[in-house]
Design a protein around this motif. Structure first.
Motif, PDB file in Angstrom:
ATOM      1  N   TYR A 117       0.847  -1.134  -0.094  1.00 42.48           N
ATOM      2  CA  TYR A 117       0.020  -0.094  -0.240  1.00 42.48           C
ATOM      3  C   TYR A 117       0.557   1.790   0.227  1.00 42.48           C
ATOM      4  O   TYR A 117       0.126   2.513   0.183  1.00 42.48           O
ATOM      5  CB  TYR A 117      -0.709  -0.235   1.650  1.00 42.48           C
ATOM      6  CG  TYR A 117      -2.349   0.954   1.030  1.00 42.48           C
ATOM      7  CD1 TYR A 117      -2.318   0.488  -0.195  1.00 42.48           C
ATOM      8  CD2 TYR A 117      -3.097   1.108   2.065  1.00 42.48           C
ATOM      9  CE1 TYR A 117      -3.860   1.453   0.167  1.00 42.48           C
ATOM     10  CE2 TYR A 117      -4.024   0.988   2.133  1.00 42.48           C
ATOM     11  CZ  TYR A 117      -4.852   1.588   0.773  1.00 42.48           C
ATOM     12  OH  TYR A 117      -5.948   2.475   0.871  1.00 42.48           O
ATOM     13  N   GLY A 130     -19.522  -1.396   8.171  1.00 40.90           N
ATOM     14  CA  GLY A 130     -20.578  -1.146   7.045  1.00 40.90           C
ATOM     15  C   GLY A 130     -20.043  -0.391   5.924  1.00 40.90           C
ATOM     16  O   GLY A 130     -18.362  -0.940   6.201  1.00 40.90           O
ATOM     17  N   GLY A 131     -20.504  -0.432   4.758  1.00 40.79           N
ATOM     18  CA  GLY A 131     -19.580   0.326   3.277  1.00 40.79           C
ATOM     19  C   GLY A 131     -18.962   1.467   4.039  1.00 40.79           C
ATOM     20  O   GLY A 131     -19.009   2.436   4.568  1.00 40.79           O
ATOM     21  N   ASP A 132     -17.649   1.367   3.525  1.00 41.89           N
ATOM     22  CA  ASP A 132     -16.167   2.340   4.197  1.00 41.89           C
ATOM     23  C   ASP A 132     -16.515   3.606   3.257  1.00 41.89           C
ATOM     24  O   ASP A 132     -17.491   3.928   1.709  1.00 41.89           O
ATOM     25  CB  ASP A 132     -14.853   1.702   3.812  1.00 41.89           C
ATOM     26  CG  ASP A 132     -15.012   1.471   2.377  1.00 41.89           C
ATOM     27  OD1 ASP A 132     -15.505   1.093   1.404  1.00 41.89           O
ATOM     28  OD2 ASP A 132     -14.006   1.820   1.971  1.00 41.89           O
ATOM     29  N   GLY A 181     -10.657   5.463   2.045  1.00 40.54           N
ATOM     30  CA  GLY A 181     -10.764   3.875   3.089  1.00 40.54           C
ATOM     31  C   GLY A 181     -10.627   3.759   4.688  1.00 40.54           C
ATOM     32  O   GLY A 181     -10.897   5.263   5.268  1.00 40.54           O
ATOM     33  N   THR A 182     -10.930   2.359   5.685  1.00 40.69           N
ATOM     34  CA  THR A 182     -10.789   2.657   6.686  1.00 40.69           C
ATOM     35  C   THR A 182      -9.284   1.715   7.075  1.00 40.69           C
ATOM     36  O   THR A 182      -9.708   0.414   6.632  1.00 40.69           O
ATOM     37  CB  THR A 182     -11.817   2.342   7.412  1.00 40.69           C
ATOM     38  OG1 THR A 182     -11.853   1.615   8.696  1.00 40.69           O
ATOM     39  CG2 THR A 182     -12.553   1.596   6.900  1.00 40.69           C
ATOM     40  N   SER A 215     -13.504  -2.375   7.865  1.00 47.91           N
ATOM     41  CA  SER A 215     -14.865  -3.156   7.686  1.00 47.91           C
ATOM     42  C   SER A 215     -15.240  -4.018   7.504  1.00 47.91           C
ATOM     43  O   SER A 215     -14.579  -5.173   6.581  1.00 47.91           O
ATOM     44  CB  SER A 215     -15.356  -1.690   7.206  1.00 47.91           C
ATOM     45  OG  SER A 215     -17.285  -2.036   7.390  1.00 47.91           O
ATOM     46  N   ARG A 261     -16.688   4.917  -3.635  1.00 48.41           N
ATOM     47  CA  ARG A 261     -16.310   4.574  -2.651  1.00 48.41           C
ATOM     48  C   ARG A 261     -14.676   5.287  -1.995  1.00 48.41           C
ATOM     49  O   ARG A 261     -14.856   5.044  -0.526  1.00 48.41           O
ATOM     50  CB  ARG A 261     -15.968   3.068  -2.039  1.00 48.41           C
ATOM     51  CG  ARG A 261     -17.309   2.638  -2.025  1.00 48.41           C
ATOM     52  CD  ARG A 261     -17.966   1.712  -1.613  1.00 48.41           C
ATOM     53  NE  ARG A 261     -19.368   1.452  -1.436  1.00 48.41           N
ATOM     54  CZ  ARG A 261     -20.132   2.052  -0.305  1.00 48.41           C
ATOM     55  NH1 ARG A 261     -20.259   2.923  -0.035  1.00 48.41           N
ATOM     56  NH2 ARG A 261     -22.037   1.759  -0.654  1.00 48.41           N
ATOM     57  N   GLY A 262     -14.408   5.229  -2.863  1.00 45.98           N
ATOM     58  CA  GLY A 262     -12.705   5.318  -2.688  1.00 45.98           C
ATOM     59  C   GLY A 262     -12.295   6.346  -2.662  1.00 45.98           C
ATOM     60  O   GLY A 262     -13.097   7.678  -2.940  1.00 45.98           O
ATOM     61  N   LYS A 274      -8.785   4.489  -6.109  1.00 43.75           N
ATOM     62  CA  LYS A 274      -9.820   4.969  -4.970  1.00 43.75           C
ATOM     63  C   LYS A 274     -10.426   3.320  -4.663  1.00 43.75           C
ATOM     64  O   LYS A 274     -11.016   2.870  -3.882  1.00 43.75           O
ATOM     65  CB  LYS A 274     -10.940   5.626  -6.069  1.00 43.75           C
ATOM     66  CG  LYS A 274      -9.939   6.803  -6.127  1.00 43.75           C
ATOM     67  CD  LYS A 274     -11.236   7.851  -7.062  1.00 43.75           C
ATOM     68  CE  LYS A 274     -10.863   8.718  -7.927  1.00 43.75           C
ATOM     69  NZ  LYS A 274     -10.305   9.763  -7.256  1.00 43.75           N
ATOM     70  N   ILE A 275     -10.452   2.438  -5.993  1.00 45.85           N
ATOM     71  CA  ILE A 275     -11.246   1.345  -5.820  1.00 45.85           C
ATOM     72  C   ILE A 275      -9.669   0.433  -5.037  1.00 45.85           C
ATOM     73  O   ILE A 275     -10.481  -0.107  -3.744  1.00 45.85           O
ATOM     74  CB  ILE A 275     -10.404  -0.123  -7.252  1.00 45.85           C
ATOM     75  CG1 ILE A 275     -11.653   0.577  -8.200  1.00 45.85           C
ATOM     76  CG2 ILE A 275     -11.711  -1.814  -6.497  1.00 45.85           C
ATOM     77  CD1 ILE A 275     -11.732   0.308  -9.495  1.00 45.85           C
ATOM     78  N   ASP A 308      -8.377   1.673  -2.236  1.00 43.49           N
ATOM     79  CA  ASP A 308      -9.549   1.980  -1.045  1.00 43.49           C
ATOM     80  C   ASP A 308     -10.714   0.847   0.070  1.00 43.49           C
ATOM     81  O   ASP A 308      -9.817   0.593   1.412  1.00 43.49           O
ATOM     82  CB  ASP A 308      -9.353   2.608  -0.585  1.00 43.49           C
ATOM     83  CG  ASP A 308      -8.532   4.113  -1.169  1.00 43.49           C
ATOM     84  OD1 ASP A 308      -7.003   4.256  -0.648  1.00 43.49           O
ATOM     85  OD2 ASP A 308      -9.029   5.599  -1.292  1.00 43.49           O
ATOM     86  N   THR A 309     -11.316   0.731  -0.687  1.00 44.98           N
ATOM     87  CA  THR A 309     -12.440   0.096  -0.937  1.00 44.98           C
ATOM     88  C   THR A 309     -11.655  -1.266  -0.536  1.00 44.98           C
ATOM     89  O   THR A 309     -12.318  -2.325   0.350  1.00 44.98           O
ATOM     90  CB  THR A 309     -13.276   0.666  -0.986  1.00 44.98           C
ATOM     91  OG1 THR A 309     -14.396   0.147  -0.715  1.00 44.98           O
ATOM     92  CG2 THR A 309     -13.704   0.261  -2.877  1.00 44.98           C
ATOM     93  N   SER A 343     -10.224  -2.330   2.291  1.00 43.18           N
ATOM     94  CA  SER A 343     -11.589  -2.364   3.718  1.00 43.18           C
ATOM     95  C   SER A 343     -11.622  -2.848   3.885  1.00 43.18           C
ATOM     96  O   SER A 343     -12.325  -3.616   5.433  1.00 43.18           O
ATOM     97  CB  SER A 343     -11.687  -0.737   3.982  1.00 43.18           C
ATOM     98  OG  SER A 343     -11.189   1.021   3.908  1.00 43.18           O
ATOM     99  N   HIS A 344     -11.954  -4.082   2.954  1.00 44.39           N
ATOM    100  CA  HIS A 344     -13.423  -4.376   2.810  1.00 44.39           C
ATOM    101  C   HIS A 344     -12.822  -6.346   2.449  1.00 44.39           C
ATOM    102  O   HIS A 344     -13.507  -7.710   2.977  1.00 44.39           O
ATOM    103  CB  HIS A 344     -14.854  -5.011   2.165  1.00 44.39           C
ATOM    104  CG  HIS A 344     -15.408  -3.568   2.738  1.00 44.39           C
ATOM    105  ND1 HIS A 344     -16.634  -3.659   3.830  1.00 44.39           N
ATOM    106  CD2 HIS A 344     -15.572  -2.198   2.884  1.00 44.39           C
ATOM    107  CE1 HIS A 344     -17.027  -2.931   3.895  1.00 44.39           C
ATOM    108  NE2 HIS A 344     -16.500  -1.514   3.385  1.00 44.39           N
TER     109      HIS A 344
END
Lengths: 328, 328, 328, 328
Positions: free
Chosen positions: B64, C15-17, C70-71, C75, C261-262, D158-159, D161-162, D165-166
């Motif tokens: 990342y 939930g969704g980020d 993101g997080t 999640s 989302r990102g 961007k993708i 990131d999500t 996160s998931h």
């Protein structure tokens, strides 16, 4: 105020340009067409009004400009408009074009001109707040402010990359001569070590203390945001003062400058500008005059220009507090 | 040169940081793992080598980061490394970690250090050209150069918005102390009125002539790109000279500064950095040493460091010509 | 509600980020430290609470993440948390860590879980609205919504380039299963020909009529925004229906998807997330529980979770009207 | 070939649009003016040539378009141009305008048309390679390819990131019907787990193996790039196959689509387009005809169109190898 129905609107931008002005012009033109009114574009603000630089605008003229920074109607200062003779000449040109209503997009100086012009000649005018400084009452946000904040933090993001890599202390100067809105926002949004703004003087000792305590906490990056109009001086002056206290720091200065005035407007500014453009035309149709149209709490509000330009808008106390807590 | 097989590589970044350095480190780590070698990260360049700031790197440490500007291994100047004692200390630390090969990512100063170190201690090292200045021979492009060019033109795009809106003349200073690569590229890429670079002196009269002739042709925007190291001075000095000749022009200056060093690397820089990182590891495995790895005509090429750092790389004549034709 | 003072906060995303979640976590951690509280990060939301995937967080852990999408706490969905046994296990893990307060960052489902958990075990919790959908009451905007809108319009700007070049009709599907916020904003912000959202059914005839009338007016580009959850179907279905009526149109479909989302959060989302993170910690300190913290009219407001999750938030009527006027 | 001196150039864009086409048109116009030639813009490619949609271009017409995606001359397919009658009509229109040389900007189909036209009517023409696919010989890079690669990796950033996160597995489909250039570049540039391209079939078992081994190595993100024209199917088909082998994976698909065709061109594409535009005009002046102008190893090169359109350009072996090593 005016009893004659509006039939032909003159629209112009004035003062410092701001991203979203084109979107506002487009909204004025398209909504005027929607309501079967004619629109004329006045180039270079009051100067063009005096020089008779006025052209008819159709929908086709505002195609594909929503996303562009700057203003295709251009902007300029006009010394002549400050004289009664200049304003008379401007009025005559408008009359010759049968323009019987005005939409002015700009900051406080531009709206002051419109107010004066209305008082003297009675042509109804509505102001749209367009300035990156966000220093107008009567609206939660001015057109261009959100874009300028994003430009600032994106630039600071890049600066942070190199600051962290070299353990440097950066002073970044952002725009906002009398108002710290961009600075405070950019300070929170970029995780700044400190934010110096015109409204509040931070003693140099406090800043030094903050930087030393961060050094102890081994913070990765140290970026200090300085609003250009701060009483303690610009980024350059402050960096030199700090250098005396912290001679071992590797210090750099970046002045973002006119970068912040341009660029494609953000979603927020496009929507705001579109909304205000339509609301300005609808306001004129409904007989409003000498007012500025703004958005407060998501609602369209018309405020007398005289009231909007008295700049009593202040950075929110919560924002100060949060900036301070998060920079420790 | 070295007869012992490479088993443990030390990797570090040195000199001014450049976008794509993280991608290069990642490529070194991942390809080393692919070839079953160990990798140690040396923090803050030669300074960390002396301070023994050295840590093992696994694939997880380079997850990342491909898309991040800067260098997570950090960079610093080291006065001590310029002394024989300093270099001895550095060598002892490497030996203590059983590091028997080096990959250095940086500009000419960083590669010079590696060359010296190799001559003194015989640890094979390969250099990866990482600098936004593009001033290294032995490669068509250095890591970070493409990103810096894009950062520059995106900033100038924003400046053009406000320049056009106000009919202003802007002087924009870009990085490149001794080399006009960024300036010439940004000049072509932003449709500049003129580009002033260290390599070629443009008489102020020529510049004035160009600006006047553009005024006649009613060009919409006038942006002059100035490389920071130009003999005619920086953007500020030149703008003041021009002001004397063209007192009626509304002139502004923006110095892009450290913005250009950071930011997420472009596709080009990510691919280049990835390629060079893998090729550096493969070069070490194949017994190469004291070379810089580059890409020439899409092919990986190893050039003796001594040859690469002799900066004879010059801006292409075609580029000069095209910049000139397109600014008329 | 709780009489015991808060000493240790558990924070998690669920939930969704959404872009800005990292900024919110950072604000929770840093403000907790500021107020001398400890913070533990719970990974993968309720699932991590059950799996005991819980780690102490220090300021160092939240450095350099403010600007990342993101997080980093990740999640996940948790079927087990829906069972009383799962929640008991989660509670036991929190107790074992001496965590006596919670901050949950997420959408309505995540807040519902927090509400239930509070009712069953009495651990005070405060929710932070984090979802790109903007479908929570009790706040003018949810974290991530502004970023998603900007991602959408920037993508549509690119699509418009090719749409105009080829005189094509594009259907662009944006996110928003039950709420047309992104669609309406993107519709205004991109100058769309029409915007189809879940809340309001636009008869296919109306759409056809609009497109035909635009063709007459020689509009340069025709982009129709479709919210993914619309009753009339997604972009693909609608495009096929339109094709039957307008067989000569060159029609293309793009589904923006998870792009939205990102990405690095915007200035607005960073500031909002920072503010809400601090306010959540301060709320817990001041004895609040079972509430969501939001920003209404620039002021921090605490709303009972039960009230916030009843989704009665609706797209503003003004926005509908303006979208319609500007698409004619 | 032609003995008459060139006096009036017709320029047009044809085929799929690509970012940088406007920069190329601008360079053609401005360099033609520089060399005292006239230029006419032919709208919508060969179709406009037949429809006589031809207008004189001045410098003013190409102001402020360098940085815009798409092509202001528009592009279209022309069935009629494939007939001898159509081409005769086109020729007559050119003759009526006294156009005695052509610059065509486009991909292989567009250049084929120019070649045919030259053979039939003898009007000298030079092709400029403009296509995001990079599938033309005679140039290292085609205009638009670098921008498309950057658009792709920014979207994938961007993708990611999500995805991270998931803990999701994403299949991202990029453009490139017959050529894997964008896919391989985006694969390296985004740190993809695997890249599937038309040129090389990767057995589904190999892909599954790779994903399983990455799961063991606890890689944070899993993104598989799929070129649209792959023999194994698009992203959707492949994702469904993978789902059968890895039923517990949380899989998502994003098809980037027409996003990749638009957007402001990168520094690289602007410089390339500028260079090729000037070189095309200079080539015509120097008597060249029926050639494509390209840049090979930073040098301008003219290649017979017939040779350039025989698509034997292949993704570099090094790139394949590096993509593979770095995805392990």
């Amino acid at each position: 105020m005016s009893n004659n129905p509006i039939t032909r609107i003159g629209v112009f931008t004035s003062g410092g340009d701001a991203p979203g002005m084109n979107a506002a012009i487009r909204a004025v033109v398209r909504s005027a067409k929607y309501y079967n009114l004619e629109v004329y574009g006045i180039y270079r603000g009051y100067e063009g009004m005096i020089q008779n630089d006025i052209k008819k605008l159709e929908n086709i003229n505002v195609g594909y400009i929503l996303e562009r920074g700057g203003t295709f109607l251009k902007s300029a200062r006009s010394a002549e408009f400050r004289t009664p003779e200049g304003r008379k000449k401007a009025y005559d040109n408008l009359t010759a074009h049968n323009i019987n209503a005005l939409v002015v997009i700009g900051g406080d100086g531009s709206l002051t001109g419109a107010h004066l012009f209305y008082k003297e000649f009675g042509i109804p005018s509505i102001g749209i707040p367009g300035t990156i400084d966000n220093d107008l009452s009567g609206t939660d946000s001015t057109i261009g402010y959100d874009t300028a904040c994003n430009t600032a933090i994106q630039a600071i993001d890049k600066i942070r990359d190199t600051a962290v890599s070299h353990d440097r202390l950066f002073f970044v100067e952002v725009m906002g001569r009398d108002a710290g809105f961009i600075a405070v926002n950019a300070g929170i949004g970029s995780g700044a070590a400190a934010t110096l703004i015109p409204e509040r003087k931070m003693p140099i000792e406090t800043l030094i203390e903050r930087l030393k305590s961060r050094a102890k906490a081994k913070k990765q990056s140290n970026i200090v945001i300085v609003a250009e109009g701060g009483k303690s001086g610009g980024a350059l002056e402050i960096s030199q003062k700090v250098k005396k206290f912290l001679p071992n720091y590797d210090i750099r200065v970046t002045i973002l400058g006119h970068l912040q005035r341009g660029g494609s407007p953000t979603s927020f500014d496009r929507t705001l500008a579109s909304k205000l453009g339509v609301a300005a035309v609808e306001g004129l149709i409904n007989g409003k005059a000498d007012v500025m149209v703004g958005v407060i709490n998501n609602k369209i509000v018309y405020t007398p220009i005289k009231k909007a330009i008295v700049d009593d808008k202040e950075v929110d106390e919560d924002d100060f507090r949060i900036a301070k807590i998060l920079s420790q």
